[in-house]
Design a protein around this motif. Structure first.
Motif, PDB file in Angstrom:
ATOM      1  N   ASN A  37       0.823  -1.266  -0.180  1.00 44.67           N
ATOM      2  CA  ASN A  37      -0.041   0.002  -0.038  1.00 44.67           C
ATOM      3  C   ASN A  37       0.967   1.370  -0.025  1.00 44.67           C
ATOM      4  O   ASN A  37       0.270   2.429  -0.348  1.00 44.67           O
ATOM      5  CB  ASN A  37      -0.801   0.130   1.312  1.00 44.67           C
ATOM      6  CG  ASN A  37      -2.104  -0.781   1.039  1.00 44.67           C
ATOM      7  OD1 ASN A  37      -2.440  -1.636  -0.007  1.00 44.67           O
ATOM      8  ND2 ASN A  37      -2.960  -0.684   2.223  1.00 44.67           N
ATOM      9  N   ALA A  38       2.181   1.098   0.521  1.00 44.66           N
ATOM     10  CA  ALA A  38       2.870   2.292   0.336  1.00 44.66           C
ATOM     11  C   ALA A  38       3.435   2.728  -0.652  1.00 44.66           C
ATOM     12  O   ALA A  38       3.892   3.849  -1.141  1.00 44.66           O
ATOM     13  CB  ALA A  38       4.284   1.975   1.413  1.00 44.66           C
ATOM     14  N   ASN A  87       1.506   2.190  -4.200  1.00 45.80           N
ATOM     15  CA  ASN A  87       0.447   1.806  -4.982  1.00 45.80           C
ATOM     16  C   ASN A  87      -0.089   2.822  -5.662  1.00 45.80           C
ATOM     17  O   ASN A  87      -1.294   2.786  -6.538  1.00 45.80           O
ATOM     18  CB  ASN A  87      -0.823   0.843  -4.334  1.00 45.80           C
ATOM     19  CG  ASN A  87      -1.386   1.599  -3.192  1.00 45.80           C
ATOM     20  OD1 ASN A  87      -1.085   2.792  -3.108  1.00 45.80           O
ATOM     21  ND2 ASN A  87      -2.363   0.929  -2.634  1.00 45.80           N
ATOM     22  N   ILE A 108      -2.038   5.364  -4.456  1.00 46.10           N
ATOM     23  CA  ILE A 108      -3.268   5.423  -3.992  1.00 46.10           C
ATOM     24  C   ILE A 108      -3.096   6.122  -2.534  1.00 46.10           C
ATOM     25  O   ILE A 108      -2.356   5.540  -1.483  1.00 46.10           O
ATOM     26  CB  ILE A 108      -4.225   4.290  -3.672  1.00 46.10           C
ATOM     27  CG1 ILE A 108      -4.408   3.691  -5.057  1.00 46.10           C
ATOM     28  CG2 ILE A 108      -5.418   4.683  -2.941  1.00 46.10           C
ATOM     29  CD1 ILE A 108      -5.111   2.286  -5.043  1.00 46.10           C
ATOM     30  N   LEU A 109      -3.506   7.530  -2.177  1.00 48.32           N
ATOM     31  CA  LEU A 109      -3.611   7.995  -0.937  1.00 48.32           C
ATOM     32  C   LEU A 109      -4.497   7.743   0.200  1.00 48.32           C
ATOM     33  O   LEU A 109      -4.227   7.984   1.175  1.00 48.32           O
ATOM     34  CB  LEU A 109      -3.315   9.588  -1.133  1.00 48.32           C
ATOM     35  CG  LEU A 109      -2.166   9.973  -2.042  1.00 48.32           C
ATOM     36  CD1 LEU A 109      -2.298  11.604  -2.192  1.00 48.32           C
ATOM     37  CD2 LEU A 109      -0.908   9.661  -1.376  1.00 48.32           C
ATOM     38  N   ASP A 114      -5.331   4.653   1.423  1.00 48.35           N
ATOM     39  CA  ASP A 114      -4.988   3.632   2.137  1.00 48.35           C
ATOM     40  C   ASP A 114      -3.499   3.890   2.661  1.00 48.35           C
ATOM     41  O   ASP A 114      -3.102   4.962   2.459  1.00 48.35           O
ATOM     42  CB  ASP A 114      -4.962   2.176   1.169  1.00 48.35           C
ATOM     43  CG  ASP A 114      -3.884   2.178  -0.110  1.00 48.35           C
ATOM     44  OD1 ASP A 114      -3.073   3.204   0.103  1.00 48.35           O
ATOM     45  OD2 ASP A 114      -3.935   1.524  -0.749  1.00 48.35           O
ATOM     46  N   ALA A 155       0.700   6.532   4.007  1.00 44.04           N
ATOM     47  CA  ALA A 155      -0.394   6.556   2.945  1.00 44.04           C
ATOM     48  C   ALA A 155       0.423   5.967   1.890  1.00 44.04           C
ATOM     49  O   ALA A 155      -0.029   5.356   0.998  1.00 44.04           O
ATOM     50  CB  ALA A 155      -1.371   7.446   2.944  1.00 44.04           C
ATOM     51  N   GLU A 156       1.580   6.696   1.711  1.00 46.67           N
ATOM     52  CA  GLU A 156       2.125   6.482   0.359  1.00 46.67           C
ATOM     53  C   GLU A 156       3.507   7.164   0.389  1.00 46.67           C
ATOM     54  O   GLU A 156       3.811   7.964   1.292  1.00 46.67           O
ATOM     55  CB  GLU A 156       1.414   7.401  -0.808  1.00 46.67           C
ATOM     56  CG  GLU A 156       2.046   6.908  -2.270  1.00 46.67           C
ATOM     57  CD  GLU A 156       1.546   5.496  -2.810  1.00 46.67           C
ATOM     58  OE1 GLU A 156       0.775   5.091  -2.130  1.00 46.67           O
ATOM     59  OE2 GLU A 156       2.143   5.080  -3.781  1.00 46.67           O
TER      60      GLU A 156
END
Ligand SMILES: [Ca+2]
Length: 151
Positions: free
Chosen positions: A40-41, A43, A45-46, A48, A144-145
């Motif tokens: 998720n870090a 991907n 997408i903020l 998640d 989140a990212e």
């Protein structure tokens, strides 16, 4: 587009363009939570995030797959709550996992949806990027990212 225009375009935006060299690369966490996986870090997408267990000095490592010239590293905190879980970060970059150099610190607590930037010196080259909470006990690491701008 003329050949000259193409050459200029390629020179400016092709060879030298920075891109997120971390996206979809392998991520290792110091500990894992199945619901919020390490991937998720990176991907894109903020909304998640990742989640470690409660521990001292949790870390996240990204293996970029090869050495890149690294310009900037950005860490995004969780968007809708708990941004303060991102605090007191140390960022390391290295060509080898066991040979990392500290390139930046962030002190204090992030807000929700905060974007924290670390700029590397011009000659920074590395394959492995690590962010770690260096202060406190019983922390979770929940970016989140993480974006690594490199070429
Ligand atoms: Ca994400």
């Amino acid at each position: 587009m003329s050949a000259l225009a193409f050459a200029i375009f390629f020179f400016c935006y092709g060879v030298n363009a920075l891109r997120n060299v971390a996206q979809h690369k392998p991520v290792t966490l110091s500990s894992y939570s199945p619901r919020w996986p390490a991937s998720n870090a990176v991907n894109g997408i903020l909304s998640d995030h990742v989640l470690t267990n409660d521990e001292d000095n949790p870390y996240l490592r990204i293996d970029l797959g090869k050495n890149y010239m690294i310009h900037q590293i950005e860490v995004f905190s969780r968007q809708s709550c708990c941004g303060k879980q991102i605090h007191d970060l140390e960022v390391k970059v290295g060509k080898f996992l066991n040979l990392t150099t500290v390139y930046g610190y962030y002190s204090g607590f992030a807000k929700d949806a905060e974007q924290i930037s670390f700029w590397c010196p011009y000659s920074t080259v590395g394959r492995h990027v690590q962010i770690q909470i260096f202060k406190g006990v019983n922390d979770v690491l929940t970016p989140a990212e993480v974006i690594v701008w490199g070429k």
